[in-house]
Write a protein that holds these residues in place. Sequence first.
Motif, PDB file in Angstrom:
ATOM      1  N   LYS A  63      14.896  -0.614  10.862  1.00 26.34           N
ATOM      2  CA  LYS A  63      14.742  -1.235  12.183  1.00 26.34           C
ATOM      3  C   LYS A  63      14.469  -0.172  13.257  1.00 26.34           C
ATOM      4  O   LYS A  63      15.098  -0.137  14.312  1.00 26.34           O
ATOM      5  CB  LYS A  63      15.962  -2.076  12.547  1.00 26.34           C
ATOM      6  N   LYS A  64      13.485   0.666  12.950  1.00 27.23           N
ATOM      7  CA  LYS A  64      13.039   1.679  13.899  1.00 27.23           C
ATOM      8  C   LYS A  64      11.576   1.456  14.252  1.00 27.23           C
ATOM      9  O   LYS A  64      10.862   0.699  13.578  1.00 27.23           O
ATOM     10  CB  LYS A  64      13.220   3.082  13.320  1.00 27.23           C
ATOM     11  N   LEU A  65      11.113   2.121  15.303  1.00 26.72           N
ATOM     12  CA  LEU A  65       9.705   2.163  15.674  1.00 26.72           C
ATOM     13  C   LEU A  65       9.294   3.630  15.770  1.00 26.72           C
ATOM     14  O   LEU A  65      10.134   4.524  15.634  1.00 26.72           O
ATOM     15  CB  LEU A  65       9.477   1.448  17.012  1.00 26.72           C
ATOM     16  N   HIS A  66       8.011   3.869  15.990  1.00 27.11           N
ATOM     17  CA  HIS A  66       7.499   5.238  16.069  1.00 27.11           C
ATOM     18  C   HIS A  66       7.156   5.566  17.515  1.00 27.11           C
ATOM     19  O   HIS A  66       6.427   4.813  18.170  1.00 27.11           O
ATOM     20  CB  HIS A  66       6.264   5.401  15.187  1.00 27.11           C
ATOM     21  N   LEU A  67       7.667   6.684  18.000  1.00 28.79           N
ATOM     22  CA  LEU A  67       7.446   7.091  19.386  1.00 28.79           C
ATOM     23  C   LEU A  67       6.682   8.403  19.439  1.00 28.79           C
ATOM     24  O   LEU A  67       7.131   9.422  18.903  1.00 28.79           O
ATOM     25  CB  LEU A  67       8.790   7.240  20.106  1.00 28.79           C
ATOM     26  N   VAL A  68       5.514   8.378  20.083  1.00 31.71           N
ATOM     27  CA  VAL A  68       4.700   9.581  20.286  1.00 31.71           C
ATOM     28  C   VAL A  68       5.018  10.135  21.670  1.00 31.71           C
ATOM     29  O   VAL A  68       4.908   9.429  22.672  1.00 31.71           O
ATOM     30  CB  VAL A  68       3.200   9.257  20.183  1.00 31.71           C
ATOM     31  N   LEU A  69       5.405  11.400  21.715  1.00 28.03           N
ATOM     32  CA  LEU A  69       5.812  12.025  22.969  1.00 28.03           C
ATOM     33  C   LEU A  69       4.856  13.133  23.387  1.00 28.03           C
ATOM     34  O   LEU A  69       4.461  13.970  22.573  1.00 28.03           O
ATOM     35  CB  LEU A  69       7.219  12.613  22.833  1.00 28.03           C
ATOM     36  N   ASP A  70       4.494  13.116  24.658  1.00 30.90           N
ATOM     37  CA  ASP A  70       3.764  14.224  25.255  1.00 30.90           C
ATOM     38  C   ASP A  70       4.781  15.305  25.620  1.00 30.90           C
ATOM     39  O   ASP A  70       5.988  15.049  25.685  1.00 30.90           O
ATOM     40  CB  ASP A  70       3.030  13.727  26.498  1.00 30.90           C
ATOM     41  N   LEU A  71       4.328  16.519  25.854  1.00 32.36           N
ATOM     42  CA  LEU A  71       5.226  17.612  26.231  1.00 32.36           C
ATOM     43  C   LEU A  71       5.169  17.918  27.724  1.00 32.36           C
ATOM     44  O   LEU A  71       6.106  17.648  28.463  1.00 32.36           O
ATOM     45  CB  LEU A  71       4.884  18.875  25.424  1.00 32.36           C
ATOM     46  N   ASP A  72       4.040  18.495  28.179  1.00 36.51           N
ATOM     47  CA  ASP A  72       3.944  18.992  29.550  1.00 36.51           C
ATOM     48  C   ASP A  72       4.010  17.882  30.589  1.00 36.51           C
ATOM     49  O   ASP A  72       3.283  16.883  30.497  1.00 36.51           O
ATOM     50  CB  ASP A  72       2.650  19.786  29.721  1.00 36.51           C
ATOM     51  N   ASN A  73       4.884  18.084  31.571  1.00 37.26           N
ATOM     52  CA  ASN A  73       5.105  17.146  32.683  1.00 37.26           C
ATOM     53  C   ASN A  73       5.711  15.823  32.233  1.00 37.26           C
ATOM     54  O   ASN A  73       5.860  14.901  33.026  1.00 37.26           O
ATOM     55  CB  ASN A  73       3.804  16.881  33.459  1.00 37.26           C
ATOM     56  N   THR A  74       6.057  15.736  30.938  1.00 39.87           N
ATOM     57  CA  THR A  74       6.739  14.554  30.407  1.00 39.87           C
ATOM     58  C   THR A  74       8.171  14.912  30.022  1.00 39.87           C
ATOM     59  O   THR A  74       9.130  14.332  30.532  1.00 39.87           O
ATOM     60  CB  THR A  74       5.994  13.980  29.195  1.00 39.87           C
ATOM     61  N   LEU A  75       8.314  15.900  29.145  1.00 39.40           N
ATOM     62  CA  LEU A  75       9.641  16.349  28.728  1.00 39.40           C
ATOM     63  C   LEU A  75      10.039  17.673  29.380  1.00 39.40           C
ATOM     64  O   LEU A  75      11.218  18.035  29.377  1.00 39.40           O
ATOM     65  CB  LEU A  75       9.690  16.525  27.203  1.00 39.40           C
ATOM     66  N   PHE A 111      14.019   5.261  17.108  1.00 41.89           N
ATOM     67  CA  PHE A 111      12.630   5.703  16.981  1.00 41.89           C
ATOM     68  C   PHE A 111      12.529   6.927  16.083  1.00 41.89           C
ATOM     69  O   PHE A 111      13.445   7.744  16.044  1.00 41.89           O
ATOM     70  CB  PHE A 111      12.028   6.080  18.343  1.00 41.89           C
ATOM     71  N   GLU A 112      11.404   7.026  15.390  1.00 44.00           N
ATOM     72  CA  GLU A 112      11.001   8.290  14.798  1.00 44.00           C
ATOM     73  C   GLU A 112      10.026   8.944  15.766  1.00 44.00           C
ATOM     74  O   GLU A 112       9.253   8.251  16.432  1.00 44.00           O
ATOM     75  CB  GLU A 112      10.322   8.082  13.442  1.00 44.00           C
ATOM     76  N   PHE A 113      10.046  10.273  15.847  1.00 41.51           N
ATOM     77  CA  PHE A 113       9.237  10.978  16.823  1.00 41.51           C
ATOM     78  C   PHE A 113       8.021  11.663  16.213  1.00 41.51           C
ATOM     79  O   PHE A 113       8.044  12.108  15.069  1.00 41.51           O
ATOM     80  CB  PHE A 113      10.066  12.063  17.520  1.00 41.51           C
ATOM     81  N   SER A 114       6.978  11.753  17.010  1.00 38.66           N
ATOM     82  CA  SER A 114       5.910  12.717  16.762  1.00 38.66           C
ATOM     83  C   SER A 114       5.499  13.267  18.117  1.00 38.66           C
ATOM     84  O   SER A 114       5.798  12.674  19.156  1.00 38.66           O
ATOM     85  CB  SER A 114       4.716  12.080  16.034  1.00 38.66           C
ATOM     86  N   SER A 133       8.872  16.132  12.139  1.00 35.79           N
ATOM     87  CA  SER A 133       7.916  15.344  12.929  1.00 35.79           C
ATOM     88  C   SER A 133       6.495  15.865  12.790  1.00 35.79           C
ATOM     89  O   SER A 133       6.273  17.071  12.610  1.00 35.79           O
ATOM     90  CB  SER A 133       8.307  15.373  14.414  1.00 35.79           C
ATOM     91  N   GLN A 134       5.550  14.963  12.908  1.00 36.30           N
ATOM     92  CA  GLN A 134       4.147  15.351  12.985  1.00 36.30           C
ATOM     93  C   GLN A 134       3.896  15.917  14.381  1.00 36.30           C
ATOM     94  O   GLN A 134       4.339  15.354  15.389  1.00 36.30           O
ATOM     95  CB  GLN A 134       3.241  14.147  12.746  1.00 36.30           C
ATOM     96  N   VAL A 135       3.200  17.030  14.456  1.00 39.05           N
ATOM     97  CA  VAL A 135       2.859  17.653  15.733  1.00 39.05           C
ATOM     98  C   VAL A 135       1.343  17.757  15.822  1.00 39.05           C
ATOM     99  O   VAL A 135       0.706  18.448  15.022  1.00 39.05           O
ATOM    100  CB  VAL A 135       3.499  19.047  15.876  1.00 39.05           C
ATOM    101  N   LEU A 174      -4.994   9.693  14.837  1.00 39.88           N
ATOM    102  CA  LEU A 174      -4.482  10.924  14.248  1.00 39.88           C
ATOM    103  C   LEU A 174      -2.999  10.834  13.881  1.00 39.88           C
ATOM    104  O   LEU A 174      -2.459  11.747  13.248  1.00 39.88           O
ATOM    105  CB  LEU A 174      -4.686  12.095  15.216  1.00 39.88           C
ATOM    106  N   VAL A 175      -2.353   9.743  14.292  1.00 39.31           N
ATOM    107  CA  VAL A 175      -0.909   9.602  14.054  1.00 39.31           C
ATOM    108  C   VAL A 175      -0.657   8.970  12.696  1.00 39.31           C
ATOM    109  O   VAL A 175      -1.375   8.068  12.271  1.00 39.31           O
ATOM    110  CB  VAL A 175      -0.265   8.749  15.174  1.00 39.31           C
ATOM    111  N   TRP A 176       0.388   9.403  12.011  1.00 35.64           N
ATOM    112  CA  TRP A 176       0.668   8.945  10.654  1.00 35.64           C
ATOM    113  C   TRP A 176       1.331   7.577  10.583  1.00 35.64           C
ATOM    114  O   TRP A 176       1.778   7.173   9.512  1.00 35.64           O
ATOM    115  CB  TRP A 176       1.590   9.933   9.952  1.00 35.64           C
ATOM    116  N   ALA A 177       1.441   6.881  11.679  1.00 33.75           N
ATOM    117  CA  ALA A 177       2.080   5.560  11.690  1.00 33.75           C
ATOM    118  C   ALA A 177       1.072   4.496  12.096  1.00 33.75           C
ATOM    119  O   ALA A 177       0.121   4.765  12.850  1.00 33.75           O
ATOM    120  CB  ALA A 177       3.264   5.548  12.650  1.00 33.75           C
ATOM    121  N   HIS A 178       1.262   3.271  11.580  1.00 31.26           N
ATOM    122  CA  HIS A 178       0.394   2.161  11.968  1.00 31.26           C
ATOM    123  C   HIS A 178       0.545   1.863  13.460  1.00 31.26           C
ATOM    124  O   HIS A 178       1.664   1.872  13.986  1.00 31.26           O
ATOM    125  CB  HIS A 178       0.733   0.908  11.159  1.00 31.26           C
TER     126      HIS A 178
END
Length: 317
Positions: free
Chosen positions: A37-49, A122-125, A152-154, A171-175
């Motif tokens: 019961k997880k989803l996949h979360l794609v995260l940006d780096l600069d100015n986001t985290l 969530f799983e992260f990339s 995580s995929q980077v 390019l992401v490994w998740a549907h």
Amino acid sequence: MAVQNLKPNVISSSSIHYADLIKSVRDKNLKSLLARKKLHLVLDLDNTLLHSSTMLKLTKYDRDYLQRSVGVKLIEEKKLFQWNFQRNDSVTCLPARGRNDHWVTKLRPNVETFLKEASAVFEFSIFTLGTCKYARKMLDLLDPEGLYFAHSQVITREDIRSKPLKKGLDLVWAHERVVLVVDDLKEVWKDDNAKSVIKIAPYEFFDDESSNKKSWSRNWADESEKYGELARVLRELKKIHKEFYNVEEGQDDYESRDVRDAIEEVKRKFFLQGTKEGMSKHAQETINEIDECFKSMGLNCRTNGPNVILQTNHMVM
């Protein structure tokens, strides 16, 4: 920290074989996510985290900030880092004028809590337009113990073949139907991925002399941990996750669901709060909460005496 990626020239010279492999990886990933019961979360780096700048580009205000007790404290608390590409460890003392290979990075307030709580559902990339070398360094700062990104995929600028550079979920490994994106720039994503992007206000800690907007460092302040953007986005992500896995009438066929529909439903419910029906329901929930609060203190908020009056004429968000 080990980061992963797949490239067609490494796996096979045949793009058909590569496509089959990616589909197989995504199918397995989908089953694993749904089972947990997880989803996949794609995260940006600069100015986001976080926010990074070369020492050479720092203004006199930021140089002064780093020398003051407030800047030293942030470094000691490992919320602000001075580093370079020549060393694996962070640098605590750099030349006053700096160099292009000397950097300073400030982590966004609440990022640790954000990653900890989001990782539960969530799983992260990572998807950044920065270089692979830079991305690895940022993950070392964000996740030194490898709790969140070790597997995580980077994806970095080196993996993008389009010109101009555009991020894409291909390019992401998740549907795509289980993928959410958090990024401060929606326009860097391909148009057909726009519905998956949750926009976050850009975090700009260091000063920018070309901008009329004062930075956090110029104001000798920082974004709120409790009420800042990462806290807000985390609440939204949890709502979307809850909506996706919402079971209605015993139906739990999650494989047929699409997280983009969950996003739209969460938006619909938010706008519904502005209607008479939504306001009425929200007001009743608020009154019930106030009732419980007063009861816990041995009081009755519905007493019609002269000293106790309860009137609700606005919606509490």
